[in-house]
Each structure stands twice: as structure tokens, then as C-alpha cells.
Design a protein around this motif. Structure first.
Motif, PDB file in Angstrom:
ATOM      1  N   THR A 310      36.542  40.525  65.346  1.00 43.38           N
ATOM      2  CA  THR A 310      35.561  39.452  65.202  1.00 43.38           C
ATOM      3  C   THR A 310      35.752  38.445  66.327  1.00 43.38           C
ATOM      4  N   ASP A 311      34.652  37.892  66.795  1.00 48.43           N
ATOM      5  CA  ASP A 311      34.763  36.734  67.661  1.00 48.43           C
ATOM      6  C   ASP A 311      33.760  35.676  67.216  1.00 48.43           C
ATOM      7  N   ILE A 312      34.023  34.441  67.643  1.00 48.57           N
ATOM      8  CA  ILE A 312      33.140  33.328  67.314  1.00 48.57           C
ATOM      9  C   ILE A 312      32.535  32.802  68.605  1.00 48.57           C
ATOM     10  N   VAL A 313      31.233  32.627  68.582  1.00 49.42           N
ATOM     11  CA  VAL A 313      30.510  32.060  69.714  1.00 49.42           C
ATOM     12  C   VAL A 313      29.850  30.773  69.254  1.00 49.42           C
ATOM     13  N   THR A 314      30.105  29.702  69.976  1.00 46.52           N
ATOM     14  CA  THR A 314      29.510  28.408  69.654  1.00 46.52           C
ATOM     15  C   THR A 314      28.476  28.089  70.730  1.00 46.52           C
ATOM     16  N   ASP A 315      27.208  28.199  70.357  1.00 51.25           N
ATOM     17  CA  ASP A 315      26.120  28.051  71.321  1.00 51.25           C
ATOM     18  C   ASP A 315      24.820  27.882  70.541  1.00 51.25           C
ATOM     19  N   HIS A 316      23.725  27.732  71.257  1.00 49.23           N
ATOM     20  CA  HIS A 316      22.407  27.633  70.637  1.00 49.23           C
ATOM     21  C   HIS A 316      21.562  28.841  71.019  1.00 49.23           C
ATOM     22  N   ILE A 317      20.650  29.203  70.142  1.00 48.49           N
ATOM     23  CA  ILE A 317      19.787  30.364  70.379  1.00 48.49           C
ATOM     24  C   ILE A 317      18.609  29.978  71.255  1.00 48.49           C
ATOM     25  N   GLU A 318      18.414  30.734  72.322  1.00 48.49           N
ATOM     26  CA  GLU A 318      17.229  30.559  73.170  1.00 48.49           C
ATOM     27  C   GLU A 318      16.077  31.383  72.613  1.00 48.49           C
ATOM     28  N   LYS A 319      16.351  32.690  72.344  1.00 47.05           N
ATOM     29  CA  LYS A 319      15.338  33.568  71.786  1.00 47.05           C
ATOM     30  C   LYS A 319      15.972  34.896  71.379  1.00 47.05           C
ATOM     31  N   PHE A 320      15.234  35.659  70.613  1.00 45.32           N
ATOM     32  CA  PHE A 320      15.632  37.026  70.308  1.00 45.32           C
ATOM     33  C   PHE A 320      15.036  37.948  71.370  1.00 45.32           C
ATOM     34  N   GLU A 321      15.772  39.009  71.683  1.00 48.85           N
ATOM     35  CA  GLU A 321      15.279  40.031  72.589  1.00 48.85           C
ATOM     36  C   GLU A 321      15.445  41.396  71.938  1.00 48.85           C
ATOM     37  N   ALA A 322      14.987  42.426  72.591  1.00 44.29           N
ATOM     38  CA  ALA A 322      15.052  43.776  72.017  1.00 44.29           C
ATOM     39  C   ALA A 322      16.480  44.158  71.640  1.00 44.29           C
ATOM     40  N   GLY A 323      17.445  43.765  72.477  1.00 45.03           N
ATOM     41  CA  GLY A 323      18.808  44.200  72.244  1.00 45.03           C
ATOM     42  C   GLY A 323      19.728  43.185  71.605  1.00 45.03           C
ATOM     43  N   GLY A 324      19.193  42.027  71.230  1.00 46.85           N
ATOM     44  CA  GLY A 324      20.065  41.040  70.610  1.00 46.85           C
ATOM     45  C   GLY A 324      19.549  39.619  70.725  1.00 46.85           C
ATOM     46  N   ILE A 325      20.462  38.673  70.905  1.00 48.77           N
ATOM     47  CA  ILE A 325      20.120  37.245  70.929  1.00 48.77           C
ATOM     48  C   ILE A 325      20.506  36.653  72.278  1.00 48.77           C
ATOM     49  N   ARG A 326      19.521  36.047  72.946  1.00 50.74           N
ATOM     50  CA  ARG A 326      19.770  35.340  74.197  1.00 50.74           C
ATOM     51  C   ARG A 326      20.120  33.890  73.864  1.00 50.74           C
ATOM     52  N   LEU A 327      21.253  33.432  74.382  1.00 53.86           N
ATOM     53  CA  LEU A 327      21.735  32.089  74.099  1.00 53.86           C
ATOM     54  C   LEU A 327      21.278  31.093  75.155  1.00 53.86           C
ATOM     55  N   LYS A 328      21.369  29.813  74.827  1.00 57.29           N
ATOM     56  CA  LYS A 328      20.992  28.765  75.778  1.00 57.29           C
ATOM     57  C   LYS A 328      21.835  28.855  77.048  1.00 57.29           C
ATOM     58  N   SER A 329      23.075  29.317  76.893  1.00 58.55           N
ATOM     59  CA  SER A 329      23.965  29.456  78.043  1.00 58.55           C
ATOM     60  C   SER A 329      23.565  30.600  78.961  1.00 58.55           C
ATOM     61  N   GLY A 330      22.635  31.437  78.520  1.00 61.09           N
ATOM     62  CA  GLY A 330      22.201  32.598  79.290  1.00 61.09           C
ATOM     63  C   GLY A 330      22.825  33.893  78.839  1.00 61.09           C
ATOM     64  N   LYS A 331      23.873  33.830  78.047  1.00 65.23           N
ATOM     65  CA  LYS A 331      24.564  35.029  77.587  1.00 65.23           C
ATOM     66  C   LYS A 331      23.719  35.783  76.570  1.00 65.23           C
ATOM     67  N   LEU A 332      23.799  37.125  76.612  1.00 64.51           N
ATOM     68  CA  LEU A 332      23.126  37.965  75.622  1.00 64.51           C
ATOM     69  C   LEU A 332      24.148  38.486  74.635  1.00 64.51           C
TER      70      LEU A 332
END
Length: 494
Positions: A310-332
Motif C-alpha cells: 500500500t502507498d498513500i498519495v496526498t494530492d488533488h484530483i485533476e480528472k479521471f482518464e482511461a487508465g486511472g486518475i490524473r492528479l493536480k501534480s501531473g502524476k497519473l
């Protein structure tokens, strides 16, 4: 009409409703009662929620009823065990014959002339009508049919599955899948380590951290006492031990929050990998118990992180994409399955409409009397447990108080009781004194706590125990007699 007219109607056959019925049978044997349950099963919350790992976040020595010892070795119980405990209680007290399943209460109308409630329920066969002298709401504080579920851009583009824990699909297989759980509350903390046992990987995505504390799922002191003492005696001692510690700890968070923060963070550091970013992922901006504290039994979430599952990511959601969640930081965040553990939707009085002598009553505009009745509403009580401790501690007290009140009314020949605040009583805060998102979102539907007793909703079991068990049932209420025989109302309802 004899089978639809009662002295007391209890709404809800969950933990509170079954407990209330037992108190009525024991302490008010002359009161005819029935239980209206909107679903087709006993258990309430513990029958509704079926997500992986569902469990209590309070120990069962305080979440259990005061009259029925918890005998299992585990103090932090799983959902099926709690459901069995509630059902066993109903069987032991012959309550099933009192339950009307599939009756969701839609409306309650009070008539002062007859001192009677007329209750309308919805069923699969249409509507049904019941009448009663006293209405005891044991339906909890959240909406069973609708959860809090934000929407995000791009959800339709996601190729995997999106689910909310409140509506967990039967037989969902998450083995070998990449899972993202959105949320950091009690539900997310429960789901994540259990899903991680078989998932390819689980990520807990949070906007901000929540205070978490590890605790043993078994209470060794309780198990020792149960082995050497009669069950009820051992249960009572453990119950007081846990209540006392809980009240002490809560008081420390109020009077010395800085020290509590420091202590909790030091304990977290010992359970997480070396050099883990505790400041980002486990240090909330608020103090402990400003929002509900999350229990991590046996540190299972921390172990899952340490094991790399398990890992924890602390960020905000930018949008959903076909393969997952794009974060405000740019990470998928890549995902096959997304769990939106985003919370509950508050609901007062089971969502029913209330009218008093033809005038609509809005719960959010009323004052809570002793944390259980409401200004201007006759012959109605609500079972409302603690938020900073086990729910049942207060629901037991409230059920006992309702019995005392009913016995007083019968002994004095009065038909109605209406909490009536004096001119100096004003709203002071929300009935649920938490900063949690679900509380703030639902603040307009919940009654308010007043500025002085008996209109203050407390978080103090010792005070409430003295007040509700031994205090007067006549303070700041108006008693009255019916102006017409109940038969008049019953005829009108036909």
C-alpha cells in the motif's frame, strides 16, 4: 386497527432500535410497541455495509449493549459479528414478532387534539398507516439510499470500475488489480489493508491527512477478567475501564492538543518505514478529535505500507482518464478499480417529513433537548449516540430515559410532553460537534445544541449518565392531556 395502533413506534431495527425495544420490554411492560424497519433485515448499518473488512471503530465493550455482555475474544469486531450480536439480542427478547419489515417511514403527523402521531410508510405494495402515542426514532443520522459522492471530470473515460463502499457489489473480485481508494476516513482506513492482501497494489488517495491511532483488536485485560469473573461483572468492569480511558483521552485533546499531537506522531513514526514522510501523509492541519479519529486495529494499515502493498498519495484530483486518475501534480495513478470512500450524507429523522398540528417542522431549525428530543415537537425522541465514543453508550442512556418519561406520563395521566426552551436558550453550535466534512455538509438538516443545560448536547458520558438515569424528566417541558379520544384520530386515518 388494533394491529396498526401502538403506544410506541420505534423506527429502525438496527443497533439502536433493537436496544430500545429491549429497554421498553424490561422497563415499560404495559406499553404496546412495534418496530418499523425500512429494509428487509435486522442490523441497520451492520447489515447495510458489506465492503471488505467492515468492522467497528469502537471497542465492543462500549459499543455493545449495557444489558448484554460481549463475549468474543476480539474487542474490535467485524461487521458480520456485530450483525449476529444484534440478531441474537432480538431473538433472546422475542422481538422479531414486533418488527414490520419493508416499511420506510415517509411522514409523521402530530395531532395535539388526540395527542397522537399518524405515521405513513412506503412499502413494495404501496403506502401503509400506523398511529402511536410516542415516536422513537432509531434510524441513525445518515441516508441509507444515497451516499456523499463527488463527481470528477473524465469519469466516463475511465475503463475500469468505480464503486462507493456504501453500495459494494456482491462477489466483486479485486484480486490482482490496481486499486485506488479515494478518501482518508474510517472506511478507507478499513478497506485499504484488506484489499491489499490480494490486490496487485492499493493506493490511498487523500486530499489531506486524518489523525490515526493504532490499537489492539483484542483486549487482554478483558479476556483475563472474563476468565475469572461472571460475564456481566467482567463486562461492566471492562466497560468502565474503556469509558474512563476514552473520556480521559478526549479531555486531553481539548486541554492539551499540542502534547497529544506530538505523542501520536511519535507513535506513528515507530510503526512506519524509516524516513517515511509523516508530515505530508499523516499530520493533519486540525487537532485530534476536531474530526473523528481513525482507529487502525493492530496497525494493519501501517504494516501494509511497510510491506510495500500500500502507498498513500496526498494530492488533488485533476480528472479521471482511461487508465486511472490524473492528479493536480501531473502524476497519473494507474487503476483498474477506483473506490470512492468519500463519506456519508447526513439525514435527520430517517428523511421523513414532520408536521405538528399542520405546520411543517424542520429539524435543522430546532434545538436538541438533552441530546434526544426537539423543541416544539411533542412525544418524539431520537436515539443519537456519541461521535467521540461508542454510539451505544448514549443510545442505551436515551432508551432508559424514554422509559422513565413514559412511566411518568402514564403515572400522572398526561398524554403529551413537549420540550419548550425559555427565552434565554439560543443555538450555540451543531448537535454533532465535529469539523468533519460530512458534518459540515449536513449542518442545515441537523438540530442545534443550545447554550445551557438541558439544551446542550454533551460529549461526556459521566454527565449524561447522571442526567439521563437520575435527573428529572419534568424540567423545561410542557405536559398536556389529549382534548379528544384517540378513536377520533383513528377514524380520521381510515
Amino acid at each position: 386497527m388494533h394491529d396498526t395502533d401502538f403506544d410506541v413506534l420505534i423506527v429502525g431495527a438496527g443497533l439502536s432500535g433493537i436496544g430500545a425495544a429491549v429497554h421498553l420490554k424490561k422497563n415499560c411492560p404495559n406499553e404496546r410497541f412495534a418496530i418499523l424497519e425500512g429494509r428487509e433485515a435486522i442490523g441497520g448499518t451492520w447489515d447495510l455495509f458489506r465492503y471488505p473488512g467492515i468492522r467497528s471503530d469502537s471497542d465492543m465493550y462500549t459499543l455493545g449493549y449495557n444489558f448484554k455482555p460481549w463475549t468474543s475474544a476480539k474487542a474490535i469486531a467485524d461487521g458480520p459479528s456485530i450483525r449476529s450480536y444484534v440478531r441474537e439480542t432480538a431473538d433472546e427478547h422475542d422481538l422479531n414478532r414486533h418488527i414490520h419489515y419493508g416499511h420506510k417511514v415517509a411522514a409523521a403527523k402530530w395531532d395535539s387534539t388526540a395527542a397522537r402521531w399518524t405515521i405513513t410508510t412506503t412499502t413494495k405494495n404501496g403506502s401503509a398507516t400506523f398511529t402511536c402515542r410516542f415516536l422513537f426514532m432509531c434510524s441513525g443520522y445518515y441516508n441509507y439510499t444515497e451516499a456523499y459522492r463527488p463527481t470528477w471530470d473524465g469519469e466516463a473515460d475511465f475503463k475500469g470500475t468505480i464503486i462507493h463502499p456504501q453500495f459494494w457489489p456482491e462477489n466483486l473480485d479485486h484480486a490482482g488489480k490496481r486499486v485506488v481508494v479515494i478518501g482518508s476516513g474510517a472506511t478507507a482506513v478499513t478497506i485499504v489493508p484488506v484489499m491489499a492482501e490480494t490486490a496487485a497494489h492499493v493506493t490511498m488517495l487523500q486530499r489531506s491527512p486524518t489523525w490515526m491511532a493504532s490499537g489492539a483488536s483484542s483486549d487482554w485485560i478483558a479476556n483475563v477478567l472474563k476468565a475469572i469473573l461472571p460475564a456481566q461483572m467482567a463486562y461492566k468492569l471492562v466497560r468502565w475501564k474503556n469509558v474512563s480511558f476514552g473520556m480521559w483521552f478526549y479531555k486531553q485533546t481539548r486541554v492539551n492538543p499540542g502534547r497529544v499531537r506530538e505523542t501520536m506522531l511519535k507513535r506513528l513514526a515507530k510503526q512506519l518505514p524509516a524516513n517515511y514522510d509523516i508530515k505530508t501523509h499523516f499530520t493533519p492541519s486540525y487537532n485530534p478529535w476536531d474530526q473523528r479519529l481513525c482507529l487502525v486495529p493492530d496497525g494493519d494499515l501501517f504494516k501494509s505500507i511497510s510491506d510495500g502493498k500500500t502507498d498513500i498519495v496526498t494530492d488533488h484530483i485533476e480528472k479521471f482518464e482511461a487508465g486511472g486518475i490524473r492528479l493536480k501534480s501531473g502524476k497519473l495513478l494507474e487503476a483498474d478499480l477506483i473506490v470512492t470512500a468519500t463519506g456519508l450524507k447526513l439525514q435527520a429523522m430517517g428523511g421523513m417529513t414532520i408536521t405538528v398540528d399542520g405546520k411543517a417542522h424542520i429539524p435543522g431549525e430546532s434545538l436538541a433537548y438533552k441530546g434526544m428530543m426537539f423543541s416544539g415537537v411533542p412525544n418524539l425522541a431520537q436515539s443519537f449516540g456519541y461521535i467521540n465514543a461508542s454510539w451505544t453508550l448514549r443510545s442505551d442512556l436515551i432508551a432508559g430515559y424514554v422509559c422513565r418519561l413514559l412511566n411518568h406520563m402514564r403515572a400522572t395521566g398526561v398524554d403529551s410532553v413537549t420540550p419548550t426552551p425559555a427565552a434565554d436558550v439560543v443555538p450555540a453550535r451543531l448537535m454533532m460537534d465535529l469539523q468533519s466534512g460530512y458534518v459540515q455538509r449536513g449542518s442545515d438538516v441537523m438540530p442545534k445544541s443550545g447554550n445551557r443545560a438541558p439544551w446542550v448536547v454533551t460529549a461526556n458520558y459521566t454527565y449524561d449518565r447522571k442526567e439521563l438515569q437520575d435527573g428529572p424528566v419534568t424540567d423545561e417541558v410542557v405536559f398536556a392531556k389529549a382534548q379528544a379520544a384517540p378513536a377520533a384520530l383513528l377514524a380520521a386515518a381510515e
